[in-house]
Write an enzyme that holds these catalytic residues in place. Sequence first.
Site, PDB file in Angstrom:
ATOM      1  N   SER A   2       1.847   7.818   5.818  1.00 22.64           N
ATOM      2  CA  SER A   2       1.617   6.526   6.446  1.00 22.64           C
ATOM      3  C   SER A   2       0.520   5.541   5.684  1.00 22.64           C
ATOM      4  O   SER A   2      -0.415   6.305   5.516  1.00 22.64           O
ATOM      5  CB  SER A   2       1.376   6.405   8.018  1.00 22.64           C
ATOM      6  OG  SER A   2       1.120   5.057   8.482  1.00 22.64           O
ATOM      7  N   SER A   3       0.723   4.253   5.594  1.00 21.44           N
ATOM      8  CA  SER A   3      -0.478   3.614   4.966  1.00 21.44           C
ATOM      9  C   SER A   3      -1.591   3.547   5.819  1.00 21.44           C
ATOM     10  O   SER A   3      -2.837   3.320   5.402  1.00 21.44           O
ATOM     11  CB  SER A   3      -0.061   2.175   4.668  1.00 21.44           C
ATOM     12  OG  SER A   3       1.002   1.977   3.951  1.00 21.44           O
TER      13      SER A   3
ATOM     14  N   GLU B 256      12.784   7.355   8.664  1.00 24.98           N
ATOM     15  CA  GLU B 256      12.924   7.725  10.027  1.00 24.98           C
ATOM     16  C   GLU B 256      11.696   8.000  10.820  1.00 24.98           C
ATOM     17  O   GLU B 256      11.576   8.381  11.987  1.00 24.98           O
ATOM     18  CB  GLU B 256      13.841   9.200  10.060  1.00 24.98           C
ATOM     19  CG  GLU B 256      15.176   8.559   9.583  1.00 24.98           C
ATOM     20  CD  GLU B 256      16.321   9.650   9.391  1.00 24.98           C
ATOM     21  OE1 GLU B 256      15.805  10.851   9.584  1.00 24.98           O
ATOM     22  OE2 GLU B 256      17.511   9.302   9.323  1.00 24.98           O
TER      23      GLU B 256
ATOM     24  N   GLN C 205       4.421  -8.675  13.537  1.00 30.01           N
ATOM     25  CA  GLN C 205       4.606  -7.492  14.075  1.00 30.01           C
ATOM     26  C   GLN C 205       3.323  -6.825  14.366  1.00 30.01           C
ATOM     27  O   GLN C 205       3.277  -5.764  14.962  1.00 30.01           O
ATOM     28  CB  GLN C 205       5.361  -6.651  13.243  1.00 30.01           C
ATOM     29  CG  GLN C 205       4.958  -6.154  11.853  1.00 30.01           C
ATOM     30  CD  GLN C 205       5.836  -5.356  10.906  1.00 30.01           C
ATOM     31  OE1 GLN C 205       6.687  -6.115  10.524  1.00 30.01           O
ATOM     32  NE2 GLN C 205       5.643  -4.157  10.761  1.00 30.01           N
TER      33      GLN C 205
ATOM     34  N   HIS D 274       7.322   5.622   0.583  1.00 29.66           N
ATOM     35  CA  HIS D 274       7.947   4.549   0.110  1.00 29.66           C
ATOM     36  C   HIS D 274       8.858   4.882  -1.168  1.00 29.66           C
ATOM     37  O   HIS D 274       9.865   4.227  -1.153  1.00 29.66           O
ATOM     38  CB  HIS D 274       6.761   3.564  -0.102  1.00 29.66           C
ATOM     39  CG  HIS D 274       6.259   3.269   1.012  1.00 29.66           C
ATOM     40  ND1 HIS D 274       4.773   3.357   1.135  1.00 29.66           N
ATOM     41  CD2 HIS D 274       6.712   1.995   1.933  1.00 29.66           C
ATOM     42  CE1 HIS D 274       4.419   2.511   2.441  1.00 29.66           C
ATOM     43  NE2 HIS D 274       5.502   1.993   2.935  1.00 29.66           N
TER      44      HIS D 274
ATOM     45  N   ASP E 162       9.485   5.922  11.803  1.00 29.01           N
ATOM     46  CA  ASP E 162       9.610   4.848  12.578  1.00 29.01           C
ATOM     47  C   ASP E 162      11.024   4.591  12.955  1.00 29.01           C
ATOM     48  O   ASP E 162      11.861   4.140  12.912  1.00 29.01           O
ATOM     49  CB  ASP E 162       9.317   3.591  11.801  1.00 29.01           C
ATOM     50  CG  ASP E 162       8.043   3.401  11.262  1.00 29.01           C
ATOM     51  OD1 ASP E 162       7.020   3.649  12.122  1.00 29.01           O
ATOM     52  OD2 ASP E 162       8.017   3.109  10.261  1.00 29.01           O
TER      53      ASP E 162
ATOM     54  N   PHE F 229       0.921  -1.169  -0.069  1.00 33.32           N
ATOM     55  CA  PHE F 229       0.036  -0.006   0.005  1.00 33.32           C
ATOM     56  C   PHE F 229       0.817   1.346  -0.056  1.00 33.32           C
ATOM     57  O   PHE F 229       0.910   1.945   0.748  1.00 33.32           O
ATOM     58  CB  PHE F 229      -0.900   0.013   1.061  1.00 33.32           C
ATOM     59  CG  PHE F 229      -2.177   0.827   0.739  1.00 33.32           C
ATOM     60  CD1 PHE F 229      -2.929   0.182   0.101  1.00 33.32           C
ATOM     61  CD2 PHE F 229      -2.371   2.050   1.369  1.00 33.32           C
ATOM     62  CE1 PHE F 229      -4.410   0.895  -0.343  1.00 33.32           C
ATOM     63  CE2 PHE F 229      -3.709   3.020   0.980  1.00 33.32           C
ATOM     64  CZ  PHE F 229      -4.714   2.195   0.060  1.00 33.32           C
ATOM     65  N   LEU F 230       1.630   1.364  -0.993  1.00 26.86           N
ATOM     66  CA  LEU F 230       2.811   2.264  -1.124  1.00 26.86           C
ATOM     67  C   LEU F 230       2.210   3.754  -1.491  1.00 26.86           C
ATOM     68  O   LEU F 230       1.180   3.961  -1.834  1.00 26.86           O
ATOM     69  CB  LEU F 230       3.830   1.909  -2.244  1.00 26.86           C
ATOM     70  CG  LEU F 230       4.350   0.460  -2.418  1.00 26.86           C
ATOM     71  CD1 LEU F 230       5.319   0.161  -3.577  1.00 26.86           C
ATOM     72  CD2 LEU F 230       4.924   0.193  -1.001  1.00 26.86           C
TER      73      LEU F 230
END
Length: 280
Positions: free
Chosen positions: A185-186, A148, A61, A37, A150, A32-33
């Site tokens: 963000s996705s 970054e 995760q 990304h 995350d 889901f780019l």
Amino acid sequence: MLICRSIADCRAAVADLRAQGQTIGMVPTMGFLHAGHMQLVATAQANADAVVVSIFVNPTQFGEGADLAAYPRDEARDLAMLKAAGVAMVFMPDVDTMYLDGDETIVETTRMANMLHGLVRPGHFRGVTTVCARLFNIVTPDIAAFGEKDYQQVQVIKRMVADLHMPLKIVGVPTMREPDGLAMSSRNVRLTPKDRAAAVVLSRALQNAAIAAPTATVADLRKVISDTISSEPNASLQGLDIVEAETLNNIDGGLTGPTAIMISVAFGDILLIDQKVVTP
């Protein structure tokens, strides 16, 4: 662009690229780019001859099954974006390929995985390091690019790579943002219109902290951020960490060097994260 779904095909394709004298860059994703990304892809392309992108929604995760089931997916769109960007290969394994029947091996950074954002999402970073170790073992990249946003994840992956003597370089890429400042963000597509409008409070809180940082203590920064987040009724602050940028060690009192501020904020059942490195 080559699409590989099996480990054998992926390894054979990488061997062909190596035989041509090409270095390999990698961008691990869950699909889901978005433009963030693609910035990772561009960074990998700037640091290697050929880029391999993995698309794998990693179940280990995720803390809740509902969150995993709700994760957005659009394979055709992702592949079209990667082809247009000039990616050499996409590795798209399924769960049974990555996690064999009877699987029992994990990889974990014992300190970094169980602190800060790892306390908000127990087991999350263990899942990240386990799947990344497997992906790196399959693709054998020379460099791998991570966003970054995350921030703790980047530091965890760097620690794992160093500890296991993996022959690759981890490249952190600055956070890509929407025009209003929200980190890409996705998960953003799952926000309601009201929550999407409210979500800009994350970047606003971090910017307020950056302005205060030159003369602030850690306690001052915590108050600035918590006050900013609490001013938005739809936002619920779930985690706030202010630590040394490289080691993630706690800081008491005033700032003494580059400092990472990491926040996690819930909007209904959607958890968003953001970060900023500030200097005193």
